[in-house]
Design a protein around this motif. Structure first.
Motif, mmCIF file in Angstrom:
data_model
loop_
_atom_site.group_PDB
_atom_site.id
_atom_site.type_symbol
_atom_site.label_atom_id
_atom_site.label_comp_id
_atom_site.label_asym_id
_atom_site.label_seq_id
_atom_site.Cartn_x
_atom_site.Cartn_y
_atom_site.Cartn_z
ATOM 1 N N HIS A 365 0.848 -1.192 0.000
ATOM 2 C CA HIS A 365 0.000 0.000 0.000
ATOM 3 C C HIS A 365 0.890 1.251 0.000
ATOM 4 O O HIS A 365 1.823 1.355 0.798
ATOM 5 N N THR A 366 0.593 2.148 -0.898
ATOM 6 C CA THR A 366 1.384 3.368 -1.026
ATOM 7 C C THR A 366 0.613 4.541 -0.444
ATOM 8 O O THR A 366 -0.503 4.855 -0.882
ATOM 9 N N ASN A 367 1.198 5.148 0.588
ATOM 10 C CA ASN A 367 0.628 6.361 1.152
ATOM 11 C C ASN A 367 0.992 7.542 0.272
ATOM 12 O O ASN A 367 2.174 7.796 0.006
ATOM 13 N N VAL A 368 -0.011 8.258 -0.189
ATOM 14 C CA VAL A 368 0.218 9.482 -0.953
ATOM 15 C C VAL A 368 -0.208 10.652 -0.074
ATOM 16 O O VAL A 368 -1.391 10.830 0.212
ATOM 17 N N LEU A 369 0.802 11.417 0.385
ATOM 18 C CA LEU A 369 0.501 12.537 1.271
ATOM 19 C C LEU A 369 0.186 13.759 0.406
ATOM 20 O O LEU A 369 1.045 14.593 0.112
ATOM 21 N N THR A 370 -1.067 13.825 -0.014
ATOM 22 C CA THR A 370 -1.513 14.920 -0.869
ATOM 23 C C THR A 370 -1.616 16.205 -0.061
ATOM 24 O O THR A 370 -1.589 16.205 1.177
ATOM 25 N N GLN A 371 -1.768 17.318 -0.799
ATOM 26 C CA GLN A 371 -1.940 18.601 -0.126
ATOM 27 C C GLN A 371 -3.240 18.609 0.676
ATOM 28 O O GLN A 371 -3.323 19.185 1.751
ATOM 29 N N GLU A 372 -4.271 17.899 0.146
ATOM 30 C CA GLU A 372 -5.543 17.795 0.863
ATOM 31 C C GLU A 372 -5.343 17.116 2.212
ATOM 32 O O GLU A 372 -5.860 17.584 3.234
ATOM 33 N N TYR A 373 -4.591 16.004 2.204
ATOM 34 C CA TYR A 373 -4.362 15.280 3.447
ATOM 35 C C TYR A 373 -3.500 16.098 4.409
ATOM 36 O O TYR A 373 -3.748 16.134 5.614
ATOM 37 N N THR A 374 -2.484 16.759 3.855
ATOM 38 C CA THR A 374 -1.611 17.587 4.690
ATOM 39 C C THR A 374 -2.413 18.692 5.365
ATOM 40 O O THR A 374 -2.241 18.968 6.560
ATOM 41 N N ASP A 375 -3.318 19.330 4.605
ATOM 42 C CA ASP A 375 -4.156 20.384 5.184
ATOM 43 C C ASP A 375 -5.101 19.812 6.242
ATOM 44 O O ASP A 375 -5.350 20.445 7.278
ATOM 45 N N TYR A 376 -5.614 18.583 5.979
ATOM 46 C CA TYR A 376 -6.528 17.943 6.929
ATOM 47 C C TYR A 376 -5.823 17.682 8.254
ATOM 48 O O TYR A 376 -6.364 17.956 9.333
ATOM 49 N N VAL A 377 -4.599 17.154 8.189
ATOM 50 C CA VAL A 377 -3.846 16.866 9.409
ATOM 51 C C VAL A 377 -3.403 18.159 10.095
ATOM 52 O O VAL A 377 -3.329 18.229 11.326
ATOM 53 N N SER A 378 -3.134 19.202 9.303
ATOM 54 C CA SER A 378 -2.680 20.476 9.874
ATOM 55 C C SER A 378 -3.717 21.064 10.827
ATOM 56 O O SER A 378 -3.370 21.796 11.759
ATOM 57 N N LYS A 379 -4.993 20.725 10.596
ATOM 58 C CA LYS A 379 -6.066 21.293 11.417
ATOM 59 C C LYS A 379 -6.317 20.499 12.699
ATOM 60 O O LYS A 379 -7.139 20.899 13.519
ATOM 61 N N ILE A 380 -5.610 19.366 12.870
ATOM 62 C CA ILE A 380 -5.948 18.467 13.979
ATOM 63 C C ILE A 380 -5.728 19.110 15.347
ATOM 64 O O ILE A 380 -6.475 18.869 16.292
ATOM 65 N N GLN A 381 -4.731 19.956 15.451
ATOM 66 C CA GLN A 381 -4.438 20.562 16.757
ATOM 67 C C GLN A 381 -5.526 21.539 17.174
ATOM 68 O O GLN A 381 -5.835 21.668 18.354
ATOM 69 N N SER A 382 -6.132 22.217 16.216
ATOM 70 C CA SER A 382 -7.228 23.128 16.539
ATOM 71 C C SER A 382 -8.534 22.368 16.753
ATOM 72 O O SER A 382 -9.374 22.776 17.555
ATOM 73 N N VAL A 383 -8.695 21.226 16.044
ATOM 74 C CA VAL A 383 -9.912 20.418 16.207
ATOM 75 C C VAL A 383 -9.880 19.641 17.518
ATOM 76 O O VAL A 383 -10.895 19.508 18.209
ATOM 77 N N LEU A 384 -8.689 19.121 17.884
ATOM 78 C CA LEU A 384 -8.538 18.318 19.111
ATOM 79 C C LEU A 384 -7.486 18.942 20.023
ATOM 80 O O LEU A 384 -6.416 18.368 20.257
ATOM 81 N N PRO A 385 -7.762 20.132 20.567
ATOM 82 C CA PRO A 385 -6.741 20.806 21.387
ATOM 83 C C PRO A 385 -6.387 20.051 22.656
ATOM 84 O O PRO A 385 -5.269 20.185 23.170
ATOM 85 N N ASN A 386 -7.317 19.243 23.175
ATOM 86 C CA ASN A 386 -7.054 18.506 24.410
ATOM 87 C C ASN A 386 -6.394 17.151 24.161
ATOM 88 O O ASN A 386 -6.082 16.429 25.097
ATOM 89 N N ALA A 387 -6.221 16.805 22.883
ATOM 90 C CA ALA A 387 -5.651 15.500 22.552
ATOM 91 C C ALA A 387 -4.267 15.601 21.944
ATOM 92 O O ALA A 387 -3.468 14.684 22.080
ATOM 93 N N VAL A 388 -3.969 16.724 21.287
ATOM 94 C CA VAL A 388 -2.736 16.842 20.522
ATOM 95 C C VAL A 388 -1.783 17.827 21.188
ATOM 96 O O VAL A 388 -2.155 18.958 21.503
ATOM 97 N N ASN A 389 -0.553 17.361 21.409
ATOM 98 C CA ASN A 389 0.490 18.246 21.922
ATOM 99 C C ASN A 389 1.167 19.016 20.794
ATOM 100 O O ASN A 389 1.404 20.216 20.895
#
Length: 798
Positions: A365-389
């Motif tokens: 399986h090949t992971n393709v880290l697209t710009q869409e995925y990168t942007d999605y992960v970039s928002k994780i700290q604001s979406v889950l402030p109590n979960a992500v350091n």
């Protein structure tokens, strides 16, 4: 008050030979009279009395109380009949030895629903009426024979029954005391029917208002008969007798409450304190074993959870670009994306060897880290402030880093390493620091004078372990000989010994447009004269003593800022070599075609042409935060095809589940061994209960005589087993808590782990309830045996 009538009562016993004891007895009794039944031994007197009292059953005929026939009575009806309508006075008193005088009298009312306060007052009044108000708190063995018989009379009259049945009430008394008892019975007969069986014709003639003589199961004479009812005149006319049956008279059902049963059992156990204590201690052994295993398992699990939370929760969830090889299941079963293996076909007994293509059992399986995925992960700290350091994006861009060592300048290899690769043994000693200073400082101490975190592109820091150790190979990469050498913190803090050289300074192009990297002989001149960014070591980081969680964040070596990565990316994109490589299908250094697309892609990444991240590391705050992060990542994959899904790896979960499985397996084995002793003690308690049934046989008869049902007797012994189970469980828990103290001290001294044994209150309660349940089960057979005992036989037991 209802009139008692006997119509053609017949009774026989079969002891190998049928013996007819009663041969058609027909009698009617007035509502208040003193009747004495005389006759030689074996003539049926006591059998008649037991039938009237509902302790024994007639074979044919009918017994009526007023308009109520007993032909179709069930056991519960007879129990209610004895409790409501009959009071017994026995020759040998039949008092319960472990009860006080007052409690012996109260016992009948506890079955008829009388409140505790009312029952106590009525019992006191009954004892006062027989002259025993001063003996209420004594036990039967503290009384004389006459006093015990008066207690029995008080017990017989306390529930205000219609009929008092006295079986040889003076048989064990001297003449003076006999007269006193007869006077009491005569006085009772003024308002009630008293039927007495006796051998003493003199007392019968003197005190009775009616004397009936029996011989060979038949009525020989009746000094004061009643001939008003047709059924009595013609005993053989059963039709007329049956016509008297109506449903007007009803009996109130009896019931012994669990509180009463528990009280009786508890008092009985107190009379055998030694045996009860020994039984409880024996029963507690199994509880202690299970409790200690649970305590150690709980404590060890808690310790491992904390250790995992501190150590493993810091390990990031990593998403890597490129190919991931996932193992598929055996046989013909296709595996899921995450590679769960099939159990089907393992360890087969088939007489066959299968030929398979192992390349078909793996999923590439090949992971393709697209710009869409990168942007999605970039928002994780604001979406889950109590979960992500922190979230760290690793770029594969190459950094031309030179280190000024002791005698020369060397190239410091900076091959990008993800956190997962570092855990697997990669020794780059070069890592981008997560962009969250508060998180870093919560887990690391800055040691050394002037030590601080790097904050700009030209600053780095050194990370050491808890012993201030760092591998000698790190110093060799810096061009420093570290053999048998120690360094001071001030040898590095504030020092500049590294320099990043731009691509245009590090690579030169010849006349043919081919680029070549600087040679080792040119490093010194480049370090001295080329443009670039000199890196200053601003501080030294060491893991905090109370935070082993940091092991997942920073590995030993140099850590740099995101600002340096951004600077290098910006610089490389403008460099000649990057511009030339972007427009060429050949490797501009090797002047040869790329072996494949993957090699070309890697080249574009290293030169900063492809700026998409090569890996992403998401650092959770704790284990629950890790679960929330994984759910967030799974949500992205929910509506994607398999090829477009992105697989992440979580090393902490693999380690944690393995450790948890080991702990659980060991705990189950130890609990199994402890359960064996618990089973043995439970069987022993069942045997003790059986012995108790044998010892309390007479008490069973007494309780049945005053109206206790079979289920009440069963409840009595079930209550006894519950008390023993509760005592054994509570004792076991107390012993366990006491043993936990030295166990924790011993383990603390041996392995320096504090409070490893922890018995939770919930587990303690469950164990006590479990002990009670097991003892209850163990006592079911003896209690049923007790309930089935014949009350007549039980009363004869000495």
């Amino acid at each position: 008050m209802s009139r008692l009538r006997l119509t053609d009562i017949r009774k026989s016993y079969n002891g190998g030979e049928v013996v007819q004891v009663l041969k058609g007895i027909s009698l009617e009794f007035r509502e208040n009279e003193f009747v004495s039944i005389l006759g030689p031994s074996g003539c049926g007197k006591t059998t008649l009395l037991n039938i009237v009292g509902g302790l024994d059953r007639y074979d044919s005929g009918d017994l009526l109380l007023g308009d109520l026939s007993t032909k179709n009575f069930k056991d519960s009806d007879w129990d209610a009949f004895r409790n409501c309508s009959i009071g017994f006075v026995f020759q040998n008193y039949n008092l319960i030895a472990h009860q006080t005088v007052l409690q012996n009298v109260e016992i009948a009312m506890t079955l008829s629903g009388v409140s505790s306060s009312q029952a106590k007052q009525r019992a006191k009044d009954a004892l006062k009426s027989v002259g025993l108000e001063s003996q209420m708190k004594k036990r039967p063995n503290q009384l004389s024979g006459g006093q015990m018989q008066r207690v029995a009379i008080a017990r017989a009259i306390v529930n205000n029954p219609d009929i008092i049945l006295a079986d040889e009430p003076t048989g064990a008394l001297d003449s003076h005391t006999s007269v006193q008892v007869m006077e009491i019975l005569k006085d009772i007969a003024k308002t009630k029917l008293v039927i007495m069986v006796t051998h003493n014709a003199e007392l019968a003639d003197k005190y009775s208002s009616r004397v009936i003589h029996l011989l060979d199961g038949e009525v020989q004479s009746d000094s004061n008969p009643i001939f008003k009812d047709s059924a009595i005149k013609n005993p053989n006319d059963t039709k007329d007798a049956n016509q008297t049956v109506t449903k007007k008279t009803k009996l109130k059902k009896t019931s012994m409450s669990l509180v009463t049963a528990t009280s009786l059992s508890f008092k009985n156990l107190l009379t055998k304190r030694g045996r009860t204590i020994i039984t409880s201690i024996a029963g507690s052994i199994g509880i202690v074993g299970v409790a200690l295993v649970l305590a150690l398992s709980t404590g060890l699990t808690s310790y491992m959870d904390k250790l995992q939370s501190d150590t493993l929760s810091g390990y990031p969830i990593t998403i890597s670009k490129g190919v991931s090889t996932l193992q598929m299941g055996g046989g013909n079963n296709a595996n899921s994306l995450l590679g769960s293996s099939s159990e089907e076909g393992k360890f087969t007994n088939d007489n066959i060897i299968y030929s398979v293509d192992n390349t078909q059992n793996t999923l590439q399986h090949t992971n393709v880290l697209t710009q869409e995925y990168t942007d999605y992960v970039s928002k994780i700290q604001s979406v889950l402030p109590n979960a992500v350091n922190a979230v760290s994006f690793s770029r594969g861009v190459g950094i031309n880093l030179l280190a000024k060592g002791e005698d020369s300048v060397v190239k410091y290899a900076t091959t990008a390493a993800t956190a997962t690769e570092a855990l697997r043994g990669s020794k780059t000693y070069w890592q981008e620091m997560p962009n969250n200073e508060d998180t870093i400082l919560s887990m690391y101490d800055l040691i050394g004078d002037g030590s601080r975190l790097p904050s700009s592109k030209n600053e780095v820091a050194i990370v050491v372990d808890e012993y201030n150790n760092i591998d000698a190979s790190f110093f060799e990469k810096l061009g420093i000989s570290a053999t048998n050498s120690d360094f001071k913190l001030t040898d590095f803090i504030g020092k500049t010994m590294l320099k990043v050289i731009p691509n245009d300074g590090f690579y030169t192009k010849d006349a043919n447009g081919i680029f070549s990297a600087a040679s080792a002989s040119e490093y010194g001149d480049l370090y001295k004269n080329a443009d670039g960014v000199e890196l200053t070591i601003t501080g030294i980081l060491r893991i905090k003593e109370a935070s082993s969680q940091a092991t997942g964040y920073l590995s030993s070596g140099l850590v740099y800022t995101t600002a340096l990565t951004n600077y290098v990316l910006e610089n490389t994109q403008k460099s000649q070599i990057s511009i030339a490589q972007a427009s060429s299908d050949k490797d501009v250094i090797l002047n040869a075609a790329f072996a494949n697309a993957a090699v070309k892609e890697q080249k574009l990444i290293s030169l900063g042409i492809d700026t998409k991240p090569t890996s992403i590391s998401i650092y959770p705050k704790d284990f629950s935060g890790k679960d929330a992060i994984k759910q967030y990542l799974d949500d992205y994959n929910a509506d994607k095809t398999q090829d477009n899904q992105v697989v992440y790896s979580d090393l902490a979960e693999t380690i944690g589940s393995t450790v948890g499985t080991m702990i659980n397996t060991v705990s189950y084995v130890l609990i199994g061994f402890a359960a064996i002793s618990l089973l043995v003690s439970t069987i022993m308690i069942g045997i003790i209960t059986y012995v108790s049934v044998l010892e309390r046989t007479k008490e069973i008869g007494i309780l049945r005589a005053v109206g206790a049902r079979k289920k009440d007797i069963s409840r009595l012994f079930n209550a006894e087993t519950l008390i023993i189970g509760f005592s054994a469980g509570t004792l076991g828990i107390c012993i366990s808590y006491l043993l936990i103290i030295p166990i924790n001290i011993l383990i603390s001294n041996l392995v320096d782990i504090n409070n490893i044994a922890q018995l939770k209150p919930l587990h303690a309660v469950i164990l006590i309830l479990g002990s009670m349940t097991l003892t209850l089960i163990a006592g079911l057979f003896p209690s049923r045996m007790a309930a089935k005992k014949d009350p007549v036989v039980a009363l004869r037991t000495e």
